[in-house]
Design an enzyme around this catalytic site. Structure first.
Site, mmCIF file in Angstrom:
data_model
loop_
_atom_site.group_PDB
_atom_site.id
_atom_site.type_symbol
_atom_site.label_atom_id
_atom_site.label_comp_id
_atom_site.label_asym_id
_atom_site.label_seq_id
_atom_site.Cartn_x
_atom_site.Cartn_y
_atom_site.Cartn_z
ATOM 1 N N ASN A 195 0.858 -1.182 0.000
ATOM 2 C CA ASN A 195 0.000 0.000 0.000
ATOM 3 C C ASN A 195 0.896 1.235 0.000
ATOM 4 O O ASN A 195 2.124 1.134 0.062
ATOM 5 C CB ASN A 195 -0.981 -0.016 1.179
ATOM 6 N N MET A 196 0.297 2.406 -0.062
ATOM 7 C CA MET A 196 1.084 3.627 -0.224
ATOM 8 C C MET A 196 1.996 3.873 0.980
ATOM 9 O O MET A 196 3.144 4.311 0.821
ATOM 10 C CB MET A 196 0.155 4.824 -0.435
ATOM 11 N N LEU A 197 1.502 3.566 2.172
ATOM 12 C CA LEU A 197 2.317 3.755 3.372
ATOM 13 C C LEU A 197 3.535 2.832 3.338
ATOM 14 O O LEU A 197 4.661 3.259 3.628
ATOM 15 C CB LEU A 197 1.476 3.490 4.625
ATOM 16 N N GLU A 198 3.317 1.573 2.978
ATOM 17 C CA GLU A 198 4.429 0.620 2.901
ATOM 18 C C GLU A 198 5.425 1.025 1.816
ATOM 19 O O GLU A 198 6.639 0.922 2.003
ATOM 20 C CB GLU A 198 3.875 -0.782 2.621
ATOM 21 N N ASP A 264 -6.020 -8.316 1.297
ATOM 22 C CA ASP A 264 -6.165 -9.751 1.055
ATOM 23 C C ASP A 264 -7.010 -10.008 -0.186
ATOM 24 O O ASP A 264 -6.713 -10.893 -0.989
ATOM 25 C CB ASP A 264 -6.825 -10.430 2.263
#
Length: 476
Positions: A195-198, A264
């Protein structure tokens, strides 16, 4: 991009990762405890749901795919509950049971739609030998066409490099839902879905889409990935590949109630779609549509192919593609509730020709939805004899599903579709040729239910047998 729905019955996915059991205790609260300043919940309902990698497997199975799940559990009651639930959902479980660790369990106490507290029963798995999981992977890899590694940093993927190497050695693509900033451990994977944070944890702050593309391409090159699918919340998703233009997919979510488990769902639909033969860009578009559905639900959740089809096409659009009998019956029920007239026909459709197309277009004009029931390979062999069919079931259905006139394509294995028709009960049953209505399979059942039966003419000079004979004779 508007993808078509694949036949997920043909998909096979191996999921390896951190499996969990999510438990919910739900009830009303109307007072504060005299023992401490906390609400008292009178538990009236409880629910258990597979979580983590188990939720990925559940999503694959919900689509109709073959889901094989490998993970670490304890020798305890939650492991038994998790296995029982998953196997009832047709997930093939092959867990490594460890006596000194508990099965990861998360208990949530809920009241009035709010989570009051979460209790975690877990210990990160560590120093577990690679052999038990690797041997299970090796036994399952010949049965699947995609691998998902679901990482929640609980220890099941401690030997992730060995897992990637085993899958790639078997020629099976590896899709990883990563955890943490160490992408080095995933080196050589086919695709990651951060995701964008990761993503920003690894590359730093992203200024704009151009910066996203540049930094993403650097990640792909540095860690020997084939692609990245960056999920960007309200901005949708971006697929990045080496030496290819980026694919930006806008969000399809109408309302966002809960993003739990959305990652998921994305990776499960992506892997299941690729395992049916879908190209990566189309598989990502399907995953994006799926994410738009599940964020509108509360808690970890699956989606059906009906929901996915409606997300792709809209409930009033051209069609839903290949579907199994159970989902077809559900789809027809929904169509009736919308006041739509459902037309049904059947045949082998071994070599699709102009006569078939004219016939199906005519049938579609008689209603709002057209179902085409297709004889399976075994059924065609019994009806037509040796050497038939020319094209296998999945290819015949794929061609039919690509026609604008056709909404649903469903296989049947019997000599006639009588049982299937009696289950579906279309508004109108049509058959091509010179049949008497009384001789049409399923006709009596449709009429008894208040429906109609019609015979349509075939186009002169068009026949599958004629085409086969012309090819054998060397004529164009």
């Amino acid at each position: 991009m508007k993808p078509t729905l694949p036949n997920y019955d043909q998909s096979g996915v191996l999921i390896v990762g951190d499996v969990m059991l999510d438990r919910y205790w739900v009830g009303p609260t109307s007072r504060i405890s005299p023992e401490a300043p906390v609400p008292v919940v009178k538990v009236e309902n409880n629910e258990e749901r597979p979580g983590g990698a188990a939720n990925v497997a559940m999503n694959v199975a919900a689509l109709g795919g073959q889901a094989h799940l490998v993970g670490l559990v304890g020798e305890d009651e939650p492991a038994q509950a998790l296995t029982t639930t998953l196997e009832s959902l047709k997930v093939h479980c092959d867990f490594v049971a460890l006596p000194n660790f508990p099965t990861i369990t998360k208990l949530r106490v809920m009241s009035r739609g709010q989570q009051l507290i979460r209790l975690d029963f877990e210990e990160s798995f560590h120093d577990i030998p690679a052999e038990p999981i690797i041997s299970r992977m090796q036994a399952t890899l010949p049965k699947v066409k995609a691998v998902v590694l679901s990482d929640y940093a609980k220890g099941a993927l401690e030997h992730v490099q060995l897992m990637i190497q085993e899958a790639r050695k078997a020629g099976v693509p590896v899709f990883i839902d990563p955890k943490g900033a160490d992408f080095e451990r995933y080196r050589g994977a086919t695709l990651l879905t951060p995701n964008m944070l990761e993503f920003e944890t690894v590359v730093g702050k992203v200024k704009d889409e151009e910066d996203l593309v540049v930094k993403g391409q650097q990640i792909i090159e540095e860690f020997d990935f084939e692609a990245l699918l960056v999920t960007r919340s309200e901005h949708g998703m971006t697929l990045l590949r080496s030496d290819m233009a980026p694919l930006h997919l806008p969000t399809q979510a109408r309302e966002v109630f809960d993003v739990t488990g959305a990652g998921d769902t994305v990776i499960s639909v992506l892997a299941a779609s690729v395992s049916t033969g879908k190209p990566l860009d189309e598989a990502c578009a399907l995953a994006n549509a799926a994410a738009g559905v599940v964020v509108g639900k509360l808690g970890t959740s699956t989606l059906s192919t009906i929901e996915l089809a409606e997300a792709i096409h809209g409930s009033q659009d051209s069609g839903f593609g290949i579907i199994n009998e159970e989902l077809l019956i559900s789809a027809v029920k929904q169509a009736r509730e919308r006041g739509e007239k459902v037309v049904m026909t059947n045949g082998c459709f071994d070599i699709l020709h102009a006569g078939h197309v004219y016939y199906l277009n005519h049938a579609a004009e008689l209603g709002d939805r057209l179902i085409v029931a297709v004889n399976t390979n075994e059924s065609v062999q019994r009806l037509k004899g040796p050497g038939r069919p020319i094209n296998p079931t999945d290819r015949r259905m794929a061609v039919l599903a690509g026609l604008g006139a056709v909404d649903w394509v469903v296989p049947f294995s019997e000599d006639t579709p009588q049982r299937l028709i009696s289950e579906v009960l279309p508004t109108l049953l049509v058959k091509g040729g010179d049949y008497e209505i009384k001789d049409i399979a399923g006709g009596a059942e449709v009429i008894a239910a208040g429906g109609e039966v019609k015979v349509l003419n075939f186009e002169d000079g068009c026949s599958t047998t004629g085409i086969i004979e012309a090819i054998k004779g060397g004529r164009g």
